[in-house]
Motif scaffolding. Structure first.
Motif, short mmCIF file in Angstrom:
data_model
loop_
_atom_site.label_atom_id
_atom_site.label_comp_id
_atom_site.label_asym_id
_atom_site.label_seq_id
_atom_site.Cartn_x
_atom_site.Cartn_y
_atom_site.Cartn_z
N LEU A 130 49.78 20.15 -60.98
CA LEU A 130 50.03 18.76 -61.35
C LEU A 130 51.52 18.50 -61.56
CD1 LEU A 130 47.10 17.98 -63.83
CD2 LEU A 130 47.25 17.52 -61.39
N SER A 131 52.20 19.37 -62.27
CA SER A 131 53.63 19.16 -62.50
C SER A 131 54.41 19.27 -61.20
CB SER A 131 54.15 20.17 -63.52
OG SER A 131 53.93 21.51 -63.07
N PHE A 132 54.04 20.19 -60.31
CA PHE A 132 54.75 20.34 -59.04
C PHE A 132 54.60 19.10 -58.17
CE2 PHE A 132 54.68 21.63 -54.54
CZ PHE A 132 55.95 22.17 -54.42
N LEU A 133 53.41 18.47 -58.19
CA LEU A 133 53.16 17.28 -57.37
C LEU A 133 53.51 15.98 -58.09
CD1 LEU A 133 49.70 18.26 -55.83
CD2 LEU A 133 51.96 18.44 -54.76
N GLY A 134 53.93 16.07 -59.36
CA GLY A 134 54.29 14.86 -60.09
C GLY A 134 53.10 14.08 -60.59
N LEU A 135 51.93 14.72 -60.68
CA LEU A 135 50.73 14.08 -61.22
C LEU A 135 50.59 14.52 -62.67
CD1 LEU A 135 48.31 14.79 -58.23
CD2 LEU A 135 49.59 12.69 -58.67
N HIS A 136 51.10 13.73 -63.58
CA HIS A 136 51.16 14.16 -64.97
C HIS A 136 49.90 13.76 -65.74
CE1 HIS A 136 55.27 15.41 -64.40
NE2 HIS A 136 55.56 14.23 -63.89
N ASN A 137 49.61 12.47 -65.81
CA ASN A 137 48.48 12.01 -66.60
C ASN A 137 47.50 11.14 -65.83
OD1 ASN A 137 49.40 13.22 -69.05
ND2 ASN A 137 50.88 11.55 -69.24
N VAL A 138 47.87 10.72 -64.61
CA VAL A 138 47.04 9.77 -63.87
C VAL A 138 46.88 10.26 -62.43
CG1 VAL A 138 46.80 7.40 -63.05
CG2 VAL A 138 47.80 7.84 -65.29
N LEU A 139 45.64 10.22 -61.94
CA LEU A 139 45.35 10.46 -60.53
C LEU A 139 44.77 9.18 -59.97
CD1 LEU A 139 44.99 12.25 -58.01
CD2 LEU A 139 42.74 12.88 -58.91
N GLU A 140 45.52 8.53 -59.08
CA GLU A 140 45.07 7.28 -58.48
C GLU A 140 44.38 7.59 -57.16
OE1 GLU A 140 46.78 2.90 -57.05
OE2 GLU A 140 48.07 4.34 -58.07
N LEU A 141 43.09 7.30 -57.10
CA LEU A 141 42.33 7.54 -55.88
C LEU A 141 42.65 6.46 -54.86
CD1 LEU A 141 38.83 8.50 -57.33
CD2 LEU A 141 40.71 10.00 -56.70
N PRO A 142 42.61 6.79 -53.57
CA PRO A 142 42.94 5.81 -52.54
C PRO A 142 41.85 4.76 -52.43
CG PRO A 142 42.12 7.81 -51.54
CD PRO A 142 42.27 8.11 -53.00
N SER A 143 42.25 3.53 -52.17
CA SER A 143 41.29 2.46 -51.91
C SER A 143 40.81 2.57 -50.47
CB SER A 143 41.93 1.09 -52.16
OG SER A 143 43.02 0.90 -51.27
N ASP A 144 39.82 1.74 -50.11
CA ASP A 144 39.28 1.79 -48.75
C ASP A 144 40.34 1.42 -47.73
OD1 ASP A 144 36.95 2.40 -49.96
OD2 ASP A 144 36.11 0.37 -49.88
N GLU A 145 41.23 0.47 -48.08
CA GLU A 145 42.27 0.08 -47.13
C GLU A 145 43.23 1.23 -46.88
OE1 GLU A 145 41.43 -1.52 -49.79
OE2 GLU A 145 40.51 -3.40 -49.10
N ASP A 146 43.57 1.98 -47.94
CA ASP A 146 44.49 3.11 -47.79
C ASP A 146 43.86 4.23 -46.96
OD1 ASP A 146 46.40 1.84 -49.32
OD2 ASP A 146 45.59 2.64 -51.20
N VAL A 147 42.56 4.42 -47.12
CA VAL A 147 41.89 5.49 -46.38
C VAL A 147 41.93 5.24 -44.89
CG1 VAL A 147 39.67 6.60 -45.99
CG2 VAL A 147 40.41 6.12 -48.31
N GLN A 148 41.72 3.99 -44.47
CA GLN A 148 41.65 3.68 -43.06
C GLN A 148 43.00 3.37 -42.42
OE1 GLN A 148 38.94 4.09 -41.43
NE2 GLN A 148 37.67 4.51 -43.23
N ARG A 149 44.06 3.23 -43.25
CA ARG A 149 45.37 2.85 -42.73
C ARG A 149 46.06 4.03 -42.06
NH1 ARG A 149 48.58 0.28 -47.26
NH2 ARG A 149 46.80 -1.13 -47.11
#
Length: 509
Positions: free
Chosen positions: A128-147
């Protein structure tokens, strides 16, 4: 056996002793296997999914594990790193590629030493610290998945589209290779460290795609569902391995032998809670099947009740619970046929009702076959005769009791004589009902909350209604408060119960 092979065998044996069978799986036919790494999360970690204007947010303690699949070449660890692939359903392609490059750097830093355990520790503690994901994981929306990621400025493609899945032939895709190069190159990686390792799609992602097709849910919704299911499974495992003190018998037992009520989170051992449920169901007081903790009104779920008491008692519990619920509904009556007795919903504008089970049409007032606009009960002459017979009954309770004693202890001829004079139905039902009502008047009182008949057969004057659970004083019928409530919010008590609550039990006021 050369030095590299000896070090490989020692490392694999060490991994087997360190990790459990669910975390490490070894391929016995060759120097290969897979490690499932559960990433350590901070206490306030949150998973967020944004769908249009709706923001869904969940506190998460466990995420699905990263899958590190590896195969050790002959010259590992002296001169070659492991051939490996990384898989995770909640990380993007870019994040997997960054982790892959970091693992290669860790191998280079060892100078030819074994590295699998160090990789597992890095993935567990520093992902998490290496990827910069500290306290929140934002899942992709449907638009982001298909883009398309190339046209998505400032944001990489988080999950694969259907077209990209078709172009992937296996779970190991070396970083930087082109499709044509993958088809011609062997599975071993080159000595060039920039192209060693793999950032791949996991089997779970493929399963999400299949589940999406079957269920009709979006890929992001399926991913969120998988995270929440994994969270529930891990919480259950943690609960099963923890020791708890039963709130009834106060004996310490592991969570695998306990039950936690989901509504109030109170914990009891299975034996105590099962016996409590059995007694309540056997006595028929299913409304009283609540949490055994004092003053807690939470109820166990139907699934918990079934697992504790078995199918036979649960059927009785289910039937009594439905019946008690229907009894509280003013627009529900029961079919008068003894062979049926099904619940029937009344219509306010009509005195007729029809049972949906046996199709019997009856009058709501007299519970007889529906008679249209005619008056209820018997013909007029019969009513007058019955009235005359009832008027001939003794007027005092002593006289009625004497008549009943005469009837029950008399000979057959005496019974026929009394039935002829007073009527058979009067002798068999009316007098008995009158005596029963008279006894209840002198030996029972009405609950001040639901007005059910309550009999006091011992104990103190603090009563609990078997129907609604209301606490009240037997002397003055004042409703009494539960723990933590204000006495002034209830009926004004008499001197007896006021003394009891203010002197003997001041802790609950």
């Amino acid at each position: 056996m050369n030095a590299d092979l000896e070090e490989q065998e020692d490392e694999l044996l060490a991994l087997q002793s360190i990790f459990g069978s669910e975390e490490f799986i070894r391929n016995e036919s060759k120097a290969a296997g897979e490690i499932r790494v559960s990433v350590e999360l901070p206490a306030d970690f949150t998973v967020v999914l944004k769908e249009g204007e709706t923001l869904r947010q969940y506190d998460i303690s466990f995420l699905p594990p990263l899958l590190l699949t590896f195969e050790l070449p002959h010259h590992y660890p002296s001169s070659s790193p492991p051939s490996f692939s990384l898989a995770c359903c909640w990380l993007t392609h870019t994040q997997l590629s960054a982790l892959t490059a970091r693992l290669i750097e860790l191998y280079q830093a060892t100078g030819g030493a074994v590295v699998l355990f160090s990789w597992a520790q890095f993935l567990k503690e520093e992902t998490l610290s290496f990827l910069g994901l500290h306290n929140v994981l934002e899942l992709p929306s449907d638009e982001d998945v298909q883009r398309d990621p190339e046209s998505n400025t400032g944001r990489e493609k988080p999950l694969p589209s259907e077209n990209s899945l078709k172009n992937i032939s296996d779970d190991s895709v070396p970083v930087g290779e082109k499709k044509a190069e993958r088809a011609s190159q062997p599975s071993e990686f080159k000595a060039d460290f920039k192209n060693e390792g793999a950032a791949s799609l996991s089997d779970s992602t493929s399963e999400l795609q299949k589940a999406q097709t079957l269920s009709g849910l979006s890929l992001s919704q399926m991913l969120l569902s998988r995270i929440l299911i994994h969270q529930a499974e891990q919480k259950q495992k943690a609960f099963a391995s923890t020791l708890f003190e039963c709130g009834v018998c106060f004996i310490t037992a592991p969570g695998s032998e306990c039950v936690q009520l989901s509504e109030c989170h109170h914990i009891f051992c299975q034996a105590c809670l099962a016996e409590f449920c059995r007694v309540r169901i056997t006595e028929g007081t299913v409304r009283g099947l609540t949490c055994p903790q004092a003053d807690c009104t939470a109820t166990p779920t139907p699934a918990q009740v079934r697992s504790l008491v078995g199918d036979e008692l649960f059927s009785r519990y289910d039937r009594l619970l439905l019946q008690s619920t229907l009894d509280l509904m003013s627009d529900v009556v029961y079919c008068p046929r003894r062979s049926c007795g099904s619940a029937v919903i009344l219509e306010k504008s009509s005195t007729a009702a029809m049972c949906s089970v046996c199709n019997f049409a009856f009058c709501v007032t007299c519970r007889k076959t529906y008679h249209g606009a005619e008056d209820c009960y018997a013909p007029k002459q019969q009513k007058e005769d019955e009235l005359e017979e009832i008027l001939d009954l003794p007027e005092t309770n002593e006289g009625i009791k004497a008549l009943m004693d005469d009837y029950t202890s008399g000979s057959a001829e005496r019974k026929r004589l009394l039935e002829k004079r007073y009527g058979r139905s009067v002798m068999l039902f009316t007098i008995e009902e009158m005596l029963s009502n008279e006894w209840m008047k002198g030996n029972s009182k009405n609950c001040p909350h639901c007005f059910s008949k309550i009999e006091k057969n011992g104990g103190c004057n603090m009563m609990t209604c078997f129907s609604c659970g209301q606490l009240f004083c037997w002397v003055c019928l004042a409703r009494l408060p539960i723990r933590g409530s204000d006495l002034r919010a209830f009926d004004r008590p008499c001197s007896i119960c006021s003394y009891f609550w203010t002197r003997r039990r001041p802790d609950i006021l």
